[in-house]
Design a protein around this motif. Structure first.
Motif, PDB file in Angstrom:
ATOM      1  N   ILE A 193       0.830  -1.206   0.000  1.00 48.26           N
ATOM      2  CA  ILE A 193       0.000   0.000   0.000  1.00 48.26           C
ATOM      3  C   ILE A 193       0.867   1.258   0.000  1.00 48.26           C
ATOM      4  O   ILE A 193       0.622   2.208  -0.748  1.00 48.26           O
ATOM      5  CB  ILE A 193      -0.973  -0.020   1.197  1.00 48.26           C
ATOM      6  N   ALA A 194       1.932   1.250   0.799  1.00 46.59           N
ATOM      7  CA  ALA A 194       2.825   2.413   0.870  1.00 46.59           C
ATOM      8  C   ALA A 194       3.511   2.665  -0.478  1.00 46.59           C
ATOM      9  O   ALA A 194       3.635   3.815  -0.919  1.00 46.59           O
ATOM     10  CB  ALA A 194       3.868   2.199   1.966  1.00 46.59           C
ATOM     11  N   LEU A 215       2.400   1.840  -3.531  1.00 40.58           N
ATOM     12  CA  LEU A 215       1.438   2.356  -4.508  1.00 40.58           C
ATOM     13  C   LEU A 215       1.040   3.798  -4.195  1.00 40.58           C
ATOM     14  O   LEU A 215       0.808   4.590  -5.120  1.00 40.58           O
ATOM     15  CB  LEU A 215       0.217   1.442  -4.576  1.00 40.58           C
ATOM     16  N   LYS A 216       1.001   4.157  -2.922  1.00 35.95           N
ATOM     17  CA  LYS A 216       0.759   5.569  -2.568  1.00 35.95           C
ATOM     18  C   LYS A 216       1.891   6.444  -3.095  1.00 35.95           C
ATOM     19  O   LYS A 216       1.665   7.554  -3.581  1.00 35.95           O
ATOM     20  CB  LYS A 216       0.650   5.716  -1.045  1.00 35.95           C
ATOM     21  N   ASP A 217       3.144   5.934  -3.009  1.00 28.65           N
ATOM     22  CA  ASP A 217       4.291   6.690  -3.516  1.00 28.65           C
ATOM     23  C   ASP A 217       4.221   6.867  -5.033  1.00 28.65           C
ATOM     24  O   ASP A 217       4.587   7.915  -5.565  1.00 28.65           O
ATOM     25  CB  ASP A 217       5.601   5.972  -3.158  1.00 28.65           C
ATOM     26  N   LEU A 218       3.753   5.825  -5.747  1.00 26.82           N
ATOM     27  CA  LEU A 218       3.701   5.873  -7.212  1.00 26.82           C
ATOM     28  C   LEU A 218       2.507   6.683  -7.728  1.00 26.82           C
ATOM     29  O   LEU A 218       2.537   7.184  -8.849  1.00 26.82           O
ATOM     30  CB  LEU A 218       3.634   4.454  -7.789  1.00 26.82           C
ATOM     31  N   SER A 219       1.468   6.809  -6.907  1.00 29.99           N
ATOM     32  CA  SER A 219       0.221   7.463  -7.311  1.00 29.99           C
ATOM     33  C   SER A 219       0.461   8.879  -7.839  1.00 29.99           C
ATOM     34  O   SER A 219       1.107   9.704  -7.192  1.00 29.99           O
ATOM     35  CB  SER A 219      -0.725   7.505  -6.110  1.00 29.99           C
ATOM     36  N   GLY A 220      -0.058   9.151  -9.051  1.00 26.93           N
ATOM     37  CA  GLY A 220       0.011  10.492  -9.628  1.00 26.93           C
ATOM     38  C   GLY A 220       1.361  10.889 -10.189  1.00 26.93           C
ATOM     39  O   GLY A 220       1.525  12.019 -10.649  1.00 26.93           O
ATOM     40  N   LEU A 221       2.330   9.976 -10.160  1.00 29.73           N
ATOM     41  CA  LEU A 221       3.690  10.321 -10.585  1.00 29.73           C
ATOM     42  C   LEU A 221       4.161   9.439 -11.732  1.00 29.73           C
ATOM     43  O   LEU A 221       3.544   8.428 -12.061  1.00 29.73           O
ATOM     44  CB  LEU A 221       4.657  10.176  -9.400  1.00 29.73           C
ATOM     45  N   VAL A 222       5.292   9.841 -12.315  1.00 31.80           N
ATOM     46  CA  VAL A 222       5.961   9.041 -13.343  1.00 31.80           C
ATOM     47  C   VAL A 222       7.092   8.250 -12.681  1.00 31.80           C
ATOM     48  O   VAL A 222       7.864   8.798 -11.891  1.00 31.80           O
ATOM     49  CB  VAL A 222       6.552   9.943 -14.451  1.00 31.80           C
ATOM     50  N   HIS A 223       7.154   6.970 -12.989  1.00 26.61           N
ATOM     51  CA  HIS A 223       8.290   6.161 -12.547  1.00 26.61           C
ATOM     52  C   HIS A 223       8.858   5.416 -13.744  1.00 26.61           C
ATOM     53  O   HIS A 223       8.259   5.399 -14.815  1.00 26.61           O
ATOM     54  CB  HIS A 223       7.875   5.180 -11.429  1.00 26.61           C
ATOM     55  N   PRO A 259      -7.097   5.871  -1.853  1.00 27.57           N
ATOM     56  CA  PRO A 259      -6.762   4.825  -0.873  1.00 27.57           C
ATOM     57  C   PRO A 259      -7.626   3.575  -1.058  1.00 27.57           C
ATOM     58  O   PRO A 259      -7.147   2.456  -0.881  1.00 27.57           O
ATOM     59  CB  PRO A 259      -7.037   5.503   0.475  1.00 27.57           C
ATOM     60  N   GLU A 260      -8.884   3.779  -1.457  1.00 30.47           N
ATOM     61  CA  GLU A 260      -9.789   2.635  -1.658  1.00 30.47           C
ATOM     62  C   GLU A 260      -9.348   1.792  -2.857  1.00 30.47           C
ATOM     63  O   GLU A 260      -9.385   0.552  -2.806  1.00 30.47           O
ATOM     64  CB  GLU A 260     -11.230   3.128  -1.869  1.00 30.47           C
ATOM     65  N   GLU A 261      -8.930   2.448  -3.937  1.00 33.14           N
ATOM     66  CA  GLU A 261      -8.445   1.712  -5.107  1.00 33.14           C
ATOM     67  C   GLU A 261      -7.195   0.911  -4.761  1.00 33.14           C
ATOM     68  O   GLU A 261      -7.061  -0.268  -5.142  1.00 33.14           O
ATOM     69  CB  GLU A 261      -8.140   2.691  -6.257  1.00 33.14           C
ATOM     70  N   ILE A 262      -6.287   1.542  -4.046  1.00 32.48           N
ATOM     71  CA  ILE A 262      -5.040   0.865  -3.675  1.00 32.48           C
ATOM     72  C   ILE A 262      -5.331  -0.339  -2.788  1.00 32.48           C
ATOM     73  O   ILE A 262      -4.809  -1.449  -3.016  1.00 32.48           O
ATOM     74  CB  ILE A 262      -4.078   1.855  -2.981  1.00 32.48           C
TER      75      ILE A 262
END
Length: 196
Positions: A96-97, A99-107, A137-140
């Motif tokens: 979960i942590a 995916l929160k870090d990746l959310s909204g960003l480019v990796h 958070p619900e999607e993750i």
């Protein structure tokens, strides 16, 4: 095309080789996935893949299994956010942590490939840039609880639900994100002087 040995347990790599209609069998040996401190990020997956390939080569030679002439293919995939390599999550909380870090960003997803034949070693890496939409958070939580992505670098598989609903853009090879830039592998296998 000559049958090759796939030094990987990844069901995604197996599937991609099947889709490419490359004949292969799987031979895997346990290897350490550590890498030297200070190694350039793009070299890390090549280093790990090389160790996988060499371990299989040594096993085949030591046990005189008669497959020592077959090319050995190994690969390793890392997810990179900024200058940080993101590995496989240990548990739900870490997935979960991540995916929160990746959310909204480019990796970046970097796959290192090593191909060993009796004559030579070929190695390369492929980079794909992936951008996620902001994830709730619900999607993750839904994704982690249903798909349990604990064997996946970056805590996700692009071909699963999270990729279908969450990916905004991809710059590069989609199959590289799945774990193998298979079109480049085919070209390496069929290059003049290799294995055609």
């Amino acid at each position: 095309m000559q049958q090759l040995i796939l030094a990987s347990q990844s069901p995604r790599r197996k599937q991609l080789l099947e889709w490419a209609e490359i004949p292969f069998e799987i031979v895997v040996r346990e290897t350490d996935e550590a890498y030297p401190e200070g190694m350039a990020i793009a070299e890390v997956p090549i280093h790990i893949a090389r160790n996988k390939a060499l371990a299989v080569k040594e096993y085949l030679q030591k046990n005189n299994l008669g497959k020592t002439g077959a090319p050995i293919l190994a690969a390793d995939t890392v997810v990179v956010l900024g200058n940080r390599i993101i590995g496989k999550p240990k548990d739900r909380q870490e997935a979960i942590a991540i995916l929160k870090d990746l959310s909204g960003l480019v990796h970046e997803v970097i796959t290192g490939v090593v191909l060993i034949t009796p004559e030579k070693e070929t190695s390369f890496y492929d980079v794909t840039r992936v951008e996620f939409y902001p994830l709730t958070p619900e999607e993750i939580a839904f994704y982690v609880d249903k798909y349990k992505p604990y064997d996946k670098a970056g805590a996700y598989a692009i071909q699963e639900w999270i990729g279908v609903i969450g990916i905004k853009s991809i710059d590069g090879d989609f199959y590289n994100v799945m774990g193998l830039p298979v079109s480049r592998v085919v070209r390496a296998l069929t290059a003049p002087g290799n294995l055609a």
